[in-house]
Write an enzyme that holds these catalytic residues in place. Structure first.
Site, short mmCIF file in Angstrom:
data_model
loop_
_atom_site.label_atom_id
_atom_site.label_comp_id
_atom_site.label_asym_id
_atom_site.label_seq_id
_atom_site.Cartn_x
_atom_site.Cartn_y
_atom_site.Cartn_z
N GLU A 45 -43.37 0.70 2.23
CA GLU A 45 -42.05 1.09 1.79
C GLU A 45 -42.28 0.71 0.38
OE1 GLU A 45 -39.20 2.89 2.14
OE2 GLU A 45 -39.14 2.42 0.10
N LYS A 53 -20.05 5.65 1.92
CA LYS A 53 -18.76 5.49 2.65
C LYS A 53 -18.40 4.27 2.47
CE LYS A 53 -20.29 9.17 3.63
NZ LYS A 53 -21.52 9.84 3.10
N ILE A 89 -22.53 16.31 -1.24
CA ILE A 89 -22.45 14.98 -2.41
C ILE A 89 -21.40 15.39 -3.30
CG2 ILE A 89 -23.67 14.00 -4.38
CD1 ILE A 89 -26.07 14.11 -2.60
N VAL A 122 -22.82 26.01 -14.81
CA VAL A 122 -22.74 25.00 -16.05
C VAL A 122 -23.88 25.48 -16.90
CG1 VAL A 122 -23.26 22.90 -16.57
CG2 VAL A 122 -21.96 23.05 -14.69
N GLY A 177 -28.51 19.54 -5.02
CA GLY A 177 -29.53 19.66 -3.88
C GLY A 177 -30.37 18.60 -4.00
N ASP A 219 -36.56 14.22 5.40
CA ASP A 219 -36.20 14.92 4.08
C ASP A 219 -37.63 15.56 3.68
OD1 ASP A 219 -33.70 14.47 4.48
OD2 ASP A 219 -33.31 13.51 2.43
N HIS A 230 -4.55 9.85 26.05
CA HIS A 230 -3.42 10.18 25.30
C HIS A 230 -2.65 8.96 24.82
CE1 HIS A 230 0.28 12.13 24.08
NE2 HIS A 230 0.89 11.21 24.82
#
Ligand code: NAI
Length: 465
Positions: A32, A49, A182, A235, A268, A308, A440
């Site tokens: 990484e 979040k 986003i 834009v 994106g 991704d 419930h």
């Protein structure tokens, strides 16, 4: 001798692949270049979040008097909020580090590139290089935000989502280019913190990939918060102003100009594969994304790719599911992914979530559909939580009553959607959803009621006669 697997990239795709491969007995090295956890943990889902949580509480506290609370001197303490965001991220990143260590994975902090089909060169922080041999390689290098080459988009006031999470103060105003996930989440965040937000979306609706009714519900909610939304608008450019920037927009109403503190470009993301030296191993790509077969193997046998980097549905939970499958396949299994049950979640407050087919998609796929709707206004728990305008919508196959898709708008929709995902996975019918006893009071009762409503049998709303 155990299988040597090199995983490139430590996001939700890569680190889960590493953990699963180690669980199956592989000797795993994960490389990484930045921090473990990738975009999601460091500059994506988790920090967003964390900030949204406080923003939502802030908004709720503003109507404290109506729910029996007295609050005085309420204000946002941005530095403490930023500190908390950083702490949450730090804890989760060190958790991933610990998990990898405990699983026996070797973690190398460096930049990896393919040397050939079975080896990887890693450049370490001091500039030195190391060549590692592998039996199998899993590529999980993630994605990066798309940058549009528009006039003025190199100004410091034009920011991307990662920078938007660590601004030094809450901006007075923000123009958000892109009404995708986003754009919508960050507009909701900053508007609730006091920023004047404007969304400019090029397509006729925000959240264009969502069920129309669900997208419209989010639109109405954002507008109610005070966010100005321009759809079908583009834009054009950005120029420096005395304070902030002036943004030129071509909208349905004509040529518009907005003076704002900053612009967030959220149009994106694209696969991040530059510098991986894919050519050296002959790994094929298509428009920048690594192509894979249904077992997530690239054009080179023994090299897999997930998340991704392969395009498709760019979500952390999809990357993790792919990471698991790629690791299993690298270890000789023949697994495939079932993308039918991928939930889409939007963390506005109330939340929006969906799984399976939208009504439009089901019709396009040739199904005769029946729809079950249940408004959360008729659900006790939602009422207690102050929901306004929430609903559950179920799209079912008319012939067999099989559930094809579920859309939820309301408190904790992103948790509730898992029941719907399981229903789809089990090919459940409306009757099976309706006769599953729901607790419930709970908002989940609305799922059973929506299933009943599809057959005009809901009990807690008046039915058509
Ligand atoms: P997106 O693809 O969701 O949305 C981009 C939006 O920008 C689209 O609505 C598009 O029509 C619009 N757009 C494109 N060019 C434009 C232009 N020139 N002017 C105005 N609008 C324009 O991408 P986004 O929001 O940047 O998110 C990137 C990825 O991250 C997505 O794959 C998303 O699913 C993922 N993500 C998921 C989250 C979640 O699941 N809660 C949260 C954040 C990101």
């Amino acid at each position: 001798m155990s299988t040597r697997i090199i995983v490139i990239g430590g996001g939700p795709g890569g680190y889960v692949a590493a953990l699963r491969a180690a669980q199956l007995g592989a000797e795993v090295t994960l490389v990484e270049k930045k921090a473990l956890g990738g975009t999601c943990l460091n500059v994506g889902c988790i920090p967003t979040k964390a900030l949204l949580h406080t923003a939502d509480l802030f908004r709720t506290a503003q109507r404290a008097a109506t729910i029996g609370l007295k609050v005085e001197g309420l204000r946002v303490d941005w530095p403490t909020l930023q500190q908390r965001r950083a702490n949450v991220v730090r804890r989760l990143v060190s958790g991933v580090d610990l998990l990898l260590k405990q699983a026996g994975c070797q973690v190398i902090n460096g930049t990896a590139r393919l040397q050939d089909k079975r080896s990887v060169t890693v450049t370490l922080a001091d500039g030195s290089e190391q060549v590692l041999a592998a039996d199998k390689i899993i590529l999980a290098t993630g994605s990066e935000p798309v940058r549009l080459p528009l006039p003025g988009f190199d100004l410091p006031e034009v920011i991307l989502s990662d920078a938007a999470l660590s601004l030094d103060k809450v901006p007075e105003s923000m123009l958000i280019m892109g009404g995708g996930v986003i754009g919508v989440e960050l507009a909701s965040l900053y508007q609730n913190l006091g920023t004047r937000c404007i969304i400019v979306e090029v397509l006729p609706q925000i959240l264009p990939n969502l069920d129309k009714e669900l997208a419209q519900a989010v639109h109405t909610h954002l507008a109610r918060l005070g966010i100005k939304i321009h759809t079908g608008a583009k834009v054009k450019s950005c120029v420096p102003a005395d304070q902030g920037v002036t943004v030129a927009v071509t909208a349905q109403e004509g040529e518009l100009s907005f003076n704002v503190s900053c612009v967030l470009a959220a149009v994106g993301r694209r696969p991040a594969t530059a510098g991986l030296n894919l050519e050296a191993a002959g790994v094929a790509t298509e428009q920048g994304r690594i192509t894979v077969n249904d077992q997530l193997e690239t054009s080179v046998p023994g090299i897999y790719a997930v998340g991704d980097a392969i395009g498709g549905i760019m979500l952390a939970h999809v990357a993790s599911a792919e990471g698991t499958v790629a690791a299993e396949n690298a270890m000789g299994q023949g697994k495939k992914i079932d993308y039918k049950t991928v939930p889409s979640c939007i963390y506005t407050q109330p939340e929006a979530a969906s799984v399976g087919l939208s009504e439009e998609e089901a019709l396009k796929a040739g199904y005769k559909v029946k729809i079950g709707r249940f408004p959360l206004a008729a659900n006790g728990k939602a009422l207690i939580e102050g929901d306004r305008g929430g609903f559950v919508k179920i799209v079912a196959n008319e012939r067999y009553s099989e559930v094809l898709g579920v859309q939820i708008f309301g408190p904790r929709a992103t948790d509730l959607i898992s029941e719907a995902a399981l229903a789809l996975r089990l090919e459940a019918t409306l009757d099976e959803l309706a006769t599953t006893i729901h607790p419930h009071p709970s908002i989940s009762e609305a799922i059973a009621e929506a299933a009943l409503a599809a057959n005009n049998m809901a009990l807690h709303i008046p039915q058509r006669r």
